[in-house]
Design a protein around this motif. Structure first.
Motif, short mmCIF file in Angstrom:
data_model
loop_
_atom_site.label_atom_id
_atom_site.label_comp_id
_atom_site.label_asym_id
_atom_site.label_seq_id
_atom_site.Cartn_x
_atom_site.Cartn_y
_atom_site.Cartn_z
N ALA A 60 0.83 -1.20 0.00
CA ALA A 60 0.00 0.00 0.00
C ALA A 60 0.87 1.26 0.00
CB ALA A 60 -0.94 -0.01 1.21
N LEU A 61 1.96 1.23 0.76
CA LEU A 61 2.88 2.38 0.80
C LEU A 61 3.52 2.61 -0.56
CD1 LEU A 61 4.40 4.57 2.34
CD2 LEU A 61 6.08 2.84 3.00
N ARG A 62 3.91 1.52 -1.24
CA ARG A 62 4.52 1.65 -2.56
C ARG A 62 3.52 2.27 -3.55
NH1 ARG A 62 6.74 -2.81 -2.50
NH2 ARG A 62 5.06 -4.08 -3.37
N THR A 63 2.27 1.83 -3.49
CA THR A 63 1.23 2.39 -4.36
C THR A 63 1.02 3.87 -4.06
OG1 THR A 63 0.10 0.26 -4.52
CG2 THR A 63 -1.18 2.22 -5.05
N SER A 64 0.97 4.22 -2.78
CA SER A 64 0.75 5.61 -2.40
C SER A 64 1.91 6.50 -2.81
CB SER A 64 0.52 5.73 -0.89
OG SER A 64 -0.80 5.37 -0.55
N LEU A 65 3.13 5.98 -2.71
CA LEU A 65 4.30 6.77 -3.14
C LEU A 65 4.26 7.02 -4.64
CD1 LEU A 65 7.20 5.27 -0.98
CD2 LEU A 65 6.07 7.50 -0.73
N GLN A 66 3.87 6.00 -5.42
CA GLN A 66 3.71 6.20 -6.86
C GLN A 66 2.68 7.27 -7.17
OE1 GLN A 66 2.70 2.25 -8.15
NE2 GLN A 66 4.83 1.61 -8.41
N ILE A 67 1.55 7.18 -6.47
CA ILE A 67 0.47 8.14 -6.70
C ILE A 67 0.89 9.54 -6.27
CG2 ILE A 67 -1.86 8.80 -5.96
CD1 ILE A 67 -2.47 5.79 -5.73
N SER A 68 1.46 9.66 -5.08
CA SER A 68 1.76 10.97 -4.52
C SER A 68 2.88 11.68 -5.26
CB SER A 68 2.12 10.83 -3.03
OG SER A 68 1.05 10.26 -2.31
N ALA A 125 -13.27 2.93 -18.47
CA ALA A 125 -11.87 2.93 -18.03
C ALA A 125 -11.74 2.15 -16.72
CB ALA A 125 -11.37 4.35 -17.84
N PRO A 126 -10.68 1.36 -16.57
CA PRO A 126 -10.50 0.61 -15.31
C PRO A 126 -10.09 1.54 -14.18
CG PRO A 126 -8.60 0.32 -16.74
CD PRO A 126 -9.62 1.09 -17.54
N GLN A 127 -10.48 1.15 -12.97
CA GLN A 127 -10.10 1.92 -11.78
C GLN A 127 -8.77 1.38 -11.26
OE1 GLN A 127 -13.53 1.21 -9.37
NE2 GLN A 127 -14.87 1.94 -11.00
N MET A 128 -7.77 2.26 -11.22
CA MET A 128 -6.44 1.84 -10.83
C MET A 128 -5.70 3.06 -10.28
SD MET A 128 -4.97 1.42 -14.73
CE MET A 128 -3.28 1.21 -14.21
N TRP A 129 -4.43 2.87 -9.98
CA TRP A 129 -3.67 3.96 -9.35
C TRP A 129 -3.58 5.18 -10.27
CZ3 TRP A 129 0.81 5.62 -11.71
CH2 TRP A 129 1.40 4.76 -12.63
N PHE A 130 -3.62 4.98 -11.61
CA PHE A 130 -3.55 6.12 -12.53
C PHE A 130 -4.78 7.00 -12.40
CE2 PHE A 130 -4.42 8.01 -16.72
CZ PHE A 130 -3.29 8.82 -16.84
N HIS A 136 -6.32 13.18 -7.68
CA HIS A 136 -5.47 13.92 -6.75
C HIS A 136 -4.90 15.18 -7.39
CE1 HIS A 136 -4.64 10.50 -3.65
NE2 HIS A 136 -5.91 10.82 -3.76
N VAL A 137 -4.59 15.11 -8.69
CA VAL A 137 -4.13 16.32 -9.39
C VAL A 137 -5.22 17.38 -9.36
CG1 VAL A 137 -3.51 17.26 -11.65
CG2 VAL A 137 -2.45 15.16 -10.85
N LEU A 138 -6.46 16.95 -9.51
CA LEU A 138 -7.58 17.88 -9.51
C LEU A 138 -7.69 18.63 -8.19
CD1 LEU A 138 -10.00 18.93 -11.16
CD2 LEU A 138 -11.36 17.09 -10.16
N GLY A 209 -9.71 1.08 -7.17
CA GLY A 209 -9.91 -0.28 -7.63
C GLY A 209 -9.16 -1.28 -6.76
N ASN A 210 -8.38 -2.17 -7.40
CA ASN A 210 -7.61 -3.18 -6.66
C ASN A 210 -6.28 -2.65 -6.15
OD1 ASN A 210 -9.56 -5.20 -7.09
ND2 ASN A 210 -8.70 -5.70 -9.11
#
Length: 269
Positions: A60-68, A125-130, A136-138, A209-210
């Motif tokens: 989860a931390l790795r996903t959040s770091l990618q997103i953030s 569109a699939p729900q994913m980290w992108f 979040h940009v919004l 999503g997942n």
């Protein structure tokens, strides 16, 4: 000026109400008990060890770091361009466009998340980290635009005009003169956007999503009483990180004001 004991008492009570729960958080993170209650039963660091051993937490931390990180880069880049256009140029519809950019500041996040989810479902569109990055940009873009607008407004336009008179192109003038002067604002915008993104829950929950973000993971762990102390340890680390990032952001903001000889009218801290 006469003192106002009533106002001072109100300010103290307000600060206690606002920051009291945050100060209590580390107490239970180091408490040797699974039940969050007083009196404390003893000092321990085992919850931090349990936190470090949780593989789901690291995913989860790795996903959040990618997103953030992605959110901070995109929001800051867009904020630089929007602030530059707003401060230095006149164009039709500028007040309306800037108002729309700042609109997420007053819109409930649940409305933004629901609206984006409906659009994504409609587009297939699939729900994913992108998709979380888009949301979040919004919501971070208004903060970036506000910070960068103040940074550009603090720069004397004569610096750029002098560079143009000396033969520099508009691009080289921006790269050599303007960019170094607004760099503290860029760093501040990046850190603020990163902090907001990594702490955000509603959009991450609706659009993730997942791909589970850290905030969604934390909320899910509260369903299990045995996991609560470990989550409190994680919360302690996040609070410390947020304070550090905000302190660094404020340092660079004040450094930018001092560099251009402006007057500091207050900031984040």
């Amino acid at each position: 000026m006469k003192s106002a004991p009533g106002l001072r008492s109100y300010a103290i009570l307000y600060l206690v109400f606002l920051y009291g729960p945050i100060l209590i958080l580390p107490l239970f993170a180091f408490n040797n008990a699974t039940v969050v209650s007083f009196p404390l039963s003893g000092f321990t660091t085992k919850w931090f060890s349990e936190m470090m051993a949780d593989q789901a937490l690291w995913r989860a931390l790795r996903t959040s770091l990618q997103i953030s990180l992605s959110t901070a880069v995109i929001a800051t880049a867009l904020g630089v361009m929007a602030a530059r256009a707003a401060v230095r140029y006149r164009w039709p519809g500028k007040p309306g466009v800037m108002g729309l950019i700042l609109l997420p500041l007053v819109l409930p996040e649940i409305i933004i998340a629901m609206s984006m989810l409906i659009v994504l479902i409609w587009l297939g569109a699939p729900q994913m980290w992108f998709t979380v990055i888009l949301g979040h940009v919004l919501i971070t873009l208004p903060f970036s635009v506000t910070i960068m607008t103040a940074a550009f407004q603090s720069i004397d336009v004569s610096f750029e005009e002098a560079a143009l008179d000396l033969g520099e192109t508009p691009i080289s003038s921006f790269r050599l003169i303007t960019l170094p002067l607004v760099m503290p604002g860029i760093i501040s915008s990046f850190l603020i956007s990163f902090t907001i993104s990594i702490d955000e829950y509603i959009i991450a929950n609706f659009l993730g999503g997942n791909d589970t973000a850290l905030s969604v993971y934390i909320y899910g762990q509260f369903r299990f009483p045995a996991k609560v102390p470990m989550v409190l340890a994680l919360g302690t680390c996040l609070v410390a990180m947020s304070i550090l990032l905000l302190t660094i952001a404020e340092y660079f903001r004040r450094r930018g004001v001092a560099r251009v000889g402006g007057k500091d009218s207050g900031g984040f801290l």
